[in-house]
Motif scaffolding. Structure first.
Motif, PDB file in Angstrom:
ATOM      1  N   PRO A 101      -9.634  -4.964  -2.676  1.00  0.00           N
ATOM      2  CA  PRO A 101     -10.550  -5.262  -3.783  1.00  0.00           C
ATOM      3  C   PRO A 101     -11.279  -4.007  -4.284  1.00  0.00           C
ATOM      4  O   PRO A 101     -11.442  -3.826  -5.499  1.00  0.00           O
ATOM      5  CB  PRO A 101     -11.515  -6.274  -3.171  1.00  0.00           C
ATOM      6  CG  PRO A 101     -10.687  -6.987  -2.156  1.00  0.00           C
ATOM      7  CD  PRO A 101      -9.841  -5.901  -1.557  1.00  0.00           C
ATOM      8  N   PHE A 102     -11.716  -3.140  -3.348  1.00  0.00           N
ATOM      9  CA  PHE A 102     -12.369  -1.887  -3.735  1.00  0.00           C
ATOM     10  C   PHE A 102     -11.433  -1.054  -4.616  1.00  0.00           C
ATOM     11  O   PHE A 102     -11.848  -0.513  -5.649  1.00  0.00           O
ATOM     12  CB  PHE A 102     -12.767  -1.107  -2.480  1.00  0.00           C
ATOM     13  CG  PHE A 102     -13.338   0.251  -2.759  1.00  0.00           C
ATOM     14  CD1 PHE A 102     -14.695   0.431  -2.953  1.00  0.00           C
ATOM     15  CD2 PHE A 102     -12.510   1.368  -2.820  1.00  0.00           C
ATOM     16  CE1 PHE A 102     -15.223   1.691  -3.213  1.00  0.00           C
ATOM     17  CE2 PHE A 102     -13.027   2.629  -3.077  1.00  0.00           C
ATOM     18  CZ  PHE A 102     -14.384   2.793  -3.276  1.00  0.00           C
ATOM     19  N   LEU A 103     -10.166  -0.953  -4.209  1.00  0.00           N
ATOM     20  CA  LEU A 103      -9.209  -0.190  -5.006  1.00  0.00           C
ATOM     21  C   LEU A 103      -8.981  -0.833  -6.370  1.00  0.00           C
ATOM     22  O   LEU A 103      -8.775  -0.133  -7.371  1.00  0.00           O
ATOM     23  CB  LEU A 103      -7.888  -0.070  -4.248  1.00  0.00           C
ATOM     24  CG  LEU A 103      -7.899   0.845  -3.019  1.00  0.00           C
ATOM     25  CD1 LEU A 103      -6.560   0.799  -2.302  1.00  0.00           C
ATOM     26  CD2 LEU A 103      -8.233   2.285  -3.424  1.00  0.00           C
ATOM     27  N   ALA A 196      -4.776  -2.173 -12.497  1.00  0.00           N
ATOM     28  CA  ALA A 196      -5.527  -2.690 -11.345  1.00  0.00           C
ATOM     29  C   ALA A 196      -4.860  -3.913 -10.732  1.00  0.00           C
ATOM     30  O   ALA A 196      -5.246  -4.351  -9.646  1.00  0.00           O
ATOM     31  CB  ALA A 196      -6.956  -3.022 -11.755  1.00  0.00           C
ATOM     32  N   ILE A 197      -3.839  -4.445 -11.409  1.00  0.00           N
ATOM     33  CA  ILE A 197      -3.117  -5.579 -10.837  1.00  0.00           C
ATOM     34  C   ILE A 197      -2.407  -5.165  -9.550  1.00  0.00           C
ATOM     35  O   ILE A 197      -2.264  -5.975  -8.626  1.00  0.00           O
ATOM     36  CB  ILE A 197      -2.111  -6.143 -11.862  1.00  0.00           C
ATOM     37  CG1 ILE A 197      -2.871  -6.796 -13.024  1.00  0.00           C
ATOM     38  CG2 ILE A 197      -1.172  -7.155 -11.220  1.00  0.00           C
ATOM     39  CD1 ILE A 197      -1.979  -7.274 -14.152  1.00  0.00           C
ATOM     40  N   ALA A 198      -1.972  -3.906  -9.453  1.00  0.00           N
ATOM     41  CA  ALA A 198      -1.219  -3.443  -8.273  1.00  0.00           C
ATOM     42  C   ALA A 198      -2.016  -3.586  -6.978  1.00  0.00           C
ATOM     43  O   ALA A 198      -1.562  -4.262  -6.038  1.00  0.00           O
ATOM     44  CB  ALA A 198      -0.750  -2.005  -8.475  1.00  0.00           C
ATOM     45  N   ALA A 203      -3.942  -7.206  -2.110  1.00  0.00           N
ATOM     46  CA  ALA A 203      -4.948  -8.093  -1.518  1.00  0.00           C
ATOM     47  C   ALA A 203      -4.401  -9.506  -1.382  1.00  0.00           C
ATOM     48  O   ALA A 203      -4.596 -10.176  -0.360  1.00  0.00           O
ATOM     49  CB  ALA A 203      -6.221  -8.092  -2.366  1.00  0.00           C
ATOM     50  N   VAL A 204      -3.692  -9.970  -2.411  1.00  0.00           N
ATOM     51  CA  VAL A 204      -3.090 -11.309  -2.371  1.00  0.00           C
ATOM     52  C   VAL A 204      -2.069 -11.397  -1.242  1.00  0.00           C
ATOM     53  O   VAL A 204      -2.001 -12.404  -0.527  1.00  0.00           O
ATOM     54  CB  VAL A 204      -2.443 -11.641  -3.727  1.00  0.00           C
ATOM     55  CG1 VAL A 204      -1.570 -12.887  -3.624  1.00  0.00           C
ATOM     56  CG2 VAL A 204      -3.515 -11.832  -4.789  1.00  0.00           C
TER      57      VAL A 204
END
Length: 241
Positions: A101-103, A196-198, A203-204
């Motif tokens: 999430p931070f990334l 930012a989807i990457a 995370a998912v």
């Protein structure tokens, strides 16, 4: 990271201290989110960043408004890492709820600063906002239904851990992760960043792995869960998995 047990019968003072610790951590999280977003973007004139920050604050406020009067013991349980946390979850939870999430926030901010990817269509951005809120509400519904909704994977024998099968748990076995996945996928779109989807997908992936490992743990260690799993077939999404 400190590990503390939560007594089976909490005193009012212990619960209050746990709730206050949870609130302080949420406030710290909001500050860190704001710093990461706007320092990486290099500007405060970022509508998507403010919308994400505002929605996050709204979700936290809603969680507090619902859970403090109804389930303060749950917030006390979630305020710290507890004894009995599975060793594999020590690193997996850090990746799922902190590192990736931070990334996501960092990449979105840098994307805003340097314009690396194209803009998100307005209709998709609005849908992302709805998914952001919807995912958070699903997770809140899971926490409201399940007083054993711990921050880490562990069998809470000191709290007389039992199977929960009402509310959203009638549809899937891990609705909290369902909401978390929907929320996490919406975040980069709310922030207006394709790139930012990457990290968000990473995370998912951690959430999915955590679901599988937690489900296996509950099947082997929690009385009654095997029967529940036979009644409720799907882990995350009805008809899918």
């Amino acid at each position: 990271m400190r590990t503390n047990p939560l007594p089976a019968q909490n005193t009012s003072s212990e619960v209050k201290q746990g709730v206050m610790l949870w609130l302080r951590k949420q406030a710290f999280f909001l500050v860190m989110l704001a710093l990461v977003l706007f320092l990486s973007a290099g500007t405060l004139r970022w509508v998507e960043g403010w919308v994400c920050l505002g929605l996050t604050a709204l979700v936290i406020a809603l969680d507090a408004a619902v859970l403090i009067p109804s389930s303060p013991e749950l917030l006390a349980e979630r305020s710290e890492k507890r004894a009995g946390t599975k060793s594999w979850d020590n690193w997996l939870v850090i990746l799922a709820v902190l590192v990736f999430p931070f990334l996501t926030w960092l990449v979105a901010g840098l994307d805003e600063r340097f314009g690396w990817s194209g803009s998100i269509p307005t209709a998709l951005w609005i849908i992302a906002i709805l998914l952001f809120v919807g995912g958070a509400l699903i997770t809140l519904a899971a926490m409201t239904a399940n007083r054993f909704f711990s921050a880490t994977v562990r069998i809470q024998s000191e709290r007389e851990h039992a199977v929960v099968s009402h509310g959203p748990y009638r549809l899937v076995r891990h609705p909290g992760y369902t909401g978390g996945i929907i929320y996490q996928l919406a975040v980069p779109l709310v922030l207006g960043s394709w790139l930012a989807i990457a990290p968000s997908l990473l995370a998912v992936a951690c959430f999915i792995l955590r679901t599988a490992l937690e489900d296996r743990t509950l099947r082997s260690e929690l009385a009654g869960y095997q029967d529940y799993a036979q009644r409720v077939r799907y882990r995350l999404f009805p008809g899918v998995w």
